[in-house]
Design an enzyme around this catalytic site. Structure first.
Site, PDB file in Angstrom:
ATOM      1  N   CYS A 255      31.090 -22.013 -17.916  1.00 12.13           N
ATOM      2  CA  CYS A 255      30.427 -22.974 -18.813  1.00 12.13           C
ATOM      3  C   CYS A 255      28.918 -22.981 -18.596  1.00 12.13           C
ATOM      4  CB  CYS A 255      30.997 -24.376 -18.623  1.00 12.13           C
ATOM      5  SG  CYS A 255      30.677 -25.079 -17.009  1.00 12.13           S
TER       6      CYS A 255
ATOM      7  N   CYS B 234      34.824 -29.841 -14.139  1.00 13.33           N
ATOM      8  CA  CYS B 234      33.542 -30.505 -13.915  1.00 13.33           C
ATOM      9  C   CYS B 234      33.593 -31.282 -12.596  1.00 13.33           C
ATOM     10  CB  CYS B 234      33.211 -31.435 -15.065  1.00 13.33           C
ATOM     11  SG  CYS B 234      33.553 -30.733 -16.695  1.00 13.33           S
TER      12      CYS B 234
HETATM   13 FE1  FES Z   1      31.405 -27.149 -17.157  1.00 17.45          FE
HETATM   14 FE2  FES Z   1      31.491 -29.710 -17.496  1.00 17.45          FE
HETATM   15  S1  FES Z   1      31.816 -28.203 -19.016  1.00 17.45           S
HETATM   16  S2  FES Z   1      30.869 -28.675 -15.744  1.00 17.45           S
END
Ligand code: FES
Length: 145
Positions: free
Chosen positions: A33, A103
């Protein structure tokens, strides 16, 4: 989708910023991400975490988990801080949607990385702490979740 606590910590994050002369700093990213979290710890001579700050370049859930994680480790000893797992952070936030679990793993790993840095700088060993990863992948998530 998000609990009130998540929204509260996202819109009003606690302990955001950095520390001058921290005892330990940990930075962890997730290549998938692209989010990065950095945790600063101020640890006193009794191994108690006096202060903790974070900087997160990431999604709202990453900000909320960093904020909650810093609140949870503050005042704890370094050994107690190891009990602040991603599950503990998620519980304290009244849960996270499944796609956002990774996360909270960033928060756990960033704390471990900061503790590791502290241990390295002081030539000590923290029982139960192994060298943390710099990058969290999906595979790791399945292992640890
Ligand atoms: Fe990767 Fe939240 S989407 S840390």
């Amino acid at each position: 989708m998000y609990s009130e606590k998540v929204m509260d910590h996202f819109t009003n994050p606690r302990n955001m910023g950095e520390l001058d002369n921290p005892s330990g700093v940990g930075t962890v990213g997730n290549a998938k991400c692209g989010d990065i979290m950095r945790i600063y710890l101020d640890i006193d001579e009794n191994n108690v975490i006096k202060d903790c700050k974070f900087k997160t370049f990431g999604c709202g859930a990453a900000v909320a988990t960093s904020s909650m994680a810093t609140e949870l480790v503050k005042g704890k000893t370094i050994e107690e801080a190891l009990t602040v797992t991603n599950k503990a952070v998620m519980e304290a936030l009244d849960g996270l949607p499944p796609v956002k679990v990774h996360c909270s793993l960033l928060a756990e790993e960033a704390i471990h990385a900061a503790l590791w840095d502290y241990a390295q700088k002081n030539g000590i060993e923290i029982k139960g702490l192994t060298e943390p990863k710099k990058d969290i992948h999906e595979d790791d998530e399945e292992e640890e979740y």
